[in-house]
Design a protein around this motif. Structure first.
Motif, PDB file in Angstrom:
ATOM      1  N   ILE B 122      97.949   4.103  29.219  1.00  0.00           N
ATOM      2  CA  ILE B 122      99.137   3.170  29.198  1.00  0.00           C
ATOM      3  C   ILE B 122      98.725   2.505  27.832  1.00  0.00           C
ATOM      4  O   ILE B 122      99.438   1.728  26.837  1.00  0.00           O
ATOM      5  CB  ILE B 122      99.702   2.974  30.128  1.00  0.00           C
ATOM      6  N   PRO B 123      97.204   1.456  28.882  1.00  0.00           N
ATOM      7  CA  PRO B 123      96.732   0.531  27.653  1.00  0.00           C
ATOM      8  C   PRO B 123      96.556   0.659  26.331  1.00  0.00           C
ATOM      9  O   PRO B 123      97.615   0.484  24.809  1.00  0.00           O
ATOM     10  CB  PRO B 123      96.356  -0.470  27.919  1.00  0.00           C
ATOM     11  N   ILE B 124      96.246   1.889  25.736  1.00  0.00           N
ATOM     12  CA  ILE B 124      95.867   2.435  24.461  1.00  0.00           C
ATOM     13  C   ILE B 124      97.766   2.898  23.925  1.00  0.00           C
ATOM     14  O   ILE B 124      97.795   1.935  22.655  1.00  0.00           O
ATOM     15  CB  ILE B 124      95.612   3.462  24.517  1.00  0.00           C
ATOM     16  N   LEU B 125      98.448   2.964  24.183  1.00  0.00           N
ATOM     17  CA  LEU B 125      99.948   3.606  24.711  1.00  0.00           C
ATOM     18  C   LEU B 125     100.539   1.769  23.619  1.00  0.00           C
ATOM     19  O   LEU B 125     101.554   1.883  22.778  1.00  0.00           O
ATOM     20  CB  LEU B 125     100.957   4.349  25.222  1.00  0.00           C
ATOM     21  N   PHE B 126     100.520   1.277  24.249  1.00  0.00           N
ATOM     22  CA  PHE B 126     100.606  -0.240  23.751  1.00  0.00           C
ATOM     23  C   PHE B 126     100.683  -1.519  22.944  1.00  0.00           C
ATOM     24  O   PHE B 126     100.929  -2.159  23.208  1.00  0.00           O
ATOM     25  CB  PHE B 126     100.738  -1.107  25.727  1.00  0.00           C
TER      26      PHE B 126
END
Lengths: 304, 371
Positions: B122-126
């Motif tokens: 999720i942090p990568i997607l953000f």
């Protein structure tokens, strides 16, 4: 005024983006010559391929679109010259659109137009001519004895265009549509220029008049409503501008407005009361897209 | 099957998912609120029963949670208390660090439960530049990235170097058009279209997320805007032209579930920003389908599958899909971790939440060893 989509239909036929090697179907289709973003080929390669395709002599409609990745700096002049030079290969041409370029490709006010007047002699069968972009645009000495439809779309129209139209020789013209625009984007005209065009009335067969997208729409409505030209019209289009109650009052007071078949005032600043009054005119009235001065809130990021 | 939702309990995302679960006759999901987790009123290990299915949802649209995340990612808590207010664009970098640190704290927790979306993904997607880079590496068509700038001066140098004059500038960790600038320049003029509002104060300029899209056209304004937003860095992408239909340009939000493209919405706009909360309208998908060939449509769906496959541990993605003006090819412009809020949009009779529940149930049946 943002032009959001490419023409899907033009001069009575559907429009398809021409691709190198495509088989032409001129009976059903008009062709747009445009470069996709990141395209490897050049406009002149595309045009050359098109002009040497089988049946190109039967094509009735051509649209030019995006022609370079730097088209906000590079003039359209070479494109127009190339199309004019191609006239012998396009003997059936009845429809020409120079600059079918959408907002996502280039701002309309940044389209680097040119003198398109050679079109008048190069294509004697022309019925429909449309051009987009006001910067650098000239229609020159306008004279054509077949043209029925003329559409000039700008973010802001140079006054010279109105002056050229006031001297035009277009005896067959039925449809004139002008996007007058905004002084921030190139409109240099005054209401006197609009008035002069209407008074000159060089268009004995005119049925549709569009004076659209104007920042002085109330004044435009004022001069239109006292112009004898309205008597011959079926459609009057003052849409996309800043029309408010003052301009609408003038239209209501004009007897000739009552004989129109269609009145397009969409995208306007009229009050509810005025919308009701104009809607009661004995013709089809479009008062969609009422604009208001809104209070705008803020948002906390949705967190997607 | 016991679902646990990590989210903001008052948010309709949580209610919509909860409703979808209970409609399927499953136990009511347990909600672990971001607020309680961030203030350590609860810890995840205590509230998640063994063998649960954990859904991570958006921490957005909650000013307190946003502030807490900024605090978590920050060392200067006092200043934040005084400066921060809802809608203000400030401390994006700290927000992201706080969010990532929270996600990292979930890593390895509740290992006997299943995470629908990986707290690592999720942090990568953000992080837009990282996400875009992953997609590009995997061969997904995406806009070309030109790197990160931190000032107007750097941007000008980048434009000189690359000769790219139509750009999207995005905060690396922004969402929902927050701090997104559609930037275009020719030799004489520059136009920036954005939902960012600049407010001058005695202490300098403050930026807010406004529901009104503005155009900045003067040099001092644009310089100030980019210098201020650039403080946390601005990711620069080439502006890929979008197709237009029925007078408006558009893109698509397509939700992938279990790797498959499912619900979709066409977002139409008179300008370059298509986010629906900015006054834009849903478009006519049937019209679009009729405009695209069957082969191109299928290619687009395949591109969505290809994108989802880059994040195999993320069960659901909200993809922003651009169709080129020739209607013959597409590109992925964003992949959103929490992009499934599409009320009243169905695919095969299911909304995005129901579809996730049933798809998860099916996947679990196929893999009985999984909790």
């Amino acid at each position: 005024m943002a032009f959001g989509e490419h023409a899907e239909e033009f001069d009575g036929k559907k429009v398809v983006d021409y691709e190198v090697g495509m088989t032409l179907e001129p009976e059903t289709t008009n062709y747009r010559l445009r470069l996709e973003y990141d395209s490897e080929e050049s406009f002149s390669e595309l045009l050359t391929d098109f002009l040497t395709a089988e049946n190109v002599d039967r094509v009735t409609g051509v649209l030019t679109g995006a022609y370079s990745e730097e088209m906000y700096e590079e003039s359209m002049a070479p494109i127009v010259e190339a199309v004019i030079a191609a006239a012998p290969r396009l003997p059936s041409l009845t429809g020409l659109f120079i600059g079918d370029i959408i907002y996502e490709e280039n701002e309309v006010s940044w389209i680097q137009q040119t003198d398109v007047s050679p079109v008048w002699t190069a294509f004697p069968k022309l019925r429909t001519f449309q051009v987009r972009g006001g910067e650098g645009l000239s229609l020159g000495d306008i004279a054509h004895d077949q043209l029925k439809t003329l559409i000039v779309q700008t973010g802001g129209m140079p006054r010279e265009i109105l002056q050229q139209l006031a001297n035009a020789q277009l005896p067959e013209l039925e449809h004139l549509e002008l996007y007058l625009g905004d002084s921030g984007y190139g409109w240099t005209g005054t209401i006197a220029d609009v008035e002069a065009l209407l008074q000159a009335n060089r268009f004995p067969k005119l049925k549709t008049l569009g004076l659209k997208n104007s920042e002085i729409a109330d004044d435009v409505a004022g001069v239109v409503s006292v112009s004898p030209i309205v008597a011959q019209l079926e459609t009057l289009d003052l849409s996309l501008g800043t029309l408010g109650d003052a301009g609408a009052e003038k239209l209501l007071a004009c007897e000739n407005v009552k004989t129109l078949k269609k009145l397009d005032l969409s995208h306007h600043y009229m009050s509810n009361e005025m919308m009701k009054q104009v809607s009661e005119l004995p013709c089809e009235v479009n008062v969609e897209e009422q604009e208001t001065e809104e209070e705008w809130g803020r948002y906390v990021s949705i967190g997607e | 099957m016991q679902f646990v939702v990590i989210g903001n309990p008052e948010n309709r995302r949580v209610t919509l998912f909860t409703d979808a679960v209970t409609r399927r006759g499953l136990p009511t999901p347990i909600v672990a609120s971001y607020h309680d987790l961030l203030t350590e009123r609860i810890s995840l290990g205590d509230v998640v029963p063994s063998g649960s299915v954990i859904r991570l949802d958006s921490p957005g649209e909650n000013a307190d949670v946003e502030r807490l995340l900024i605090q978590r990612g920050s060392r200067q808590t006092d200043r934040i208390e005084s400066e921060w207010q809802p809608g203000r664009i400030l401390h994006q970098r700290r927000w992201f660090h706080g969010f990532r640190s929270l996600m990292e704290s979930f890593d390895g927790v509740c290992s006997d439960s299943a995470w629908m979306s990986s707290p690592r993904d999720i942090p990568i997607l953000f992080e837009k530049p990282t996400c875009l880079n992953r997609l590009a590496t995997a061969g997904v068509p995406v806009p070309r990235s030109l790197g990160i700038v931190s000032s107007f001066e750097e941007l000008q140098a980048l434009i000189e170097r690359t000769d790219e004059r139509r750009l999207f500038l995005k905060q690396p960790w922004g969402s929902s058009a927050s701090g997104v600038l559609a930037f275009q320049t020719n030799k004489r003029q520059t136009i920036v279209t954005t939902s960012t509002e600049m407010v001058s104060t005695p202490d300098g300029v403050e930026l807010y997320n406004s529901l009104r899209v503005r155009r900045y056209t003067t040099f001092p304004e644009i310089r100030q805007l980019i210098d201020t937003l650039g403080h946390d860095g601005l990711h620069v992408e080439c502006w890929l032209p979008k197709a237009g239909l029925a007078g408006k340009t558009f893109d698509l939000r397509i939700v992938t579930i279990a790797g498959e493209p499912r619900q979709m919405v066409m977002r139409t706009s008179s300008g370059p920003l298509t986010n629906l909360h900015l006054g834009n309208q849903r478009g006519d998908l049937a019209l679009l389908r009729s405009r695209m060939s069957e082969a191109t449509w299928e290619t687009m769906l395949e591109t969505c599958r290809q994108t989802a496959a880059v994040f195999p541990k993320t069960f659901c993605l909200g993809l922003d899909v651009l169709i080129r003006p020739n209607f013959r090819s597409c590109a992925i412009i964003e992949a959103n971790a929490f992009g499934d809020l599409l009320p009243r949009v169905w695919d095969r009779g299911e909304d995005t939440y129901t579809a996730q529940v049933t798809a998860w149930q099916r996947a679990t049946l196929r893999r009985p060893s999984r909790n």
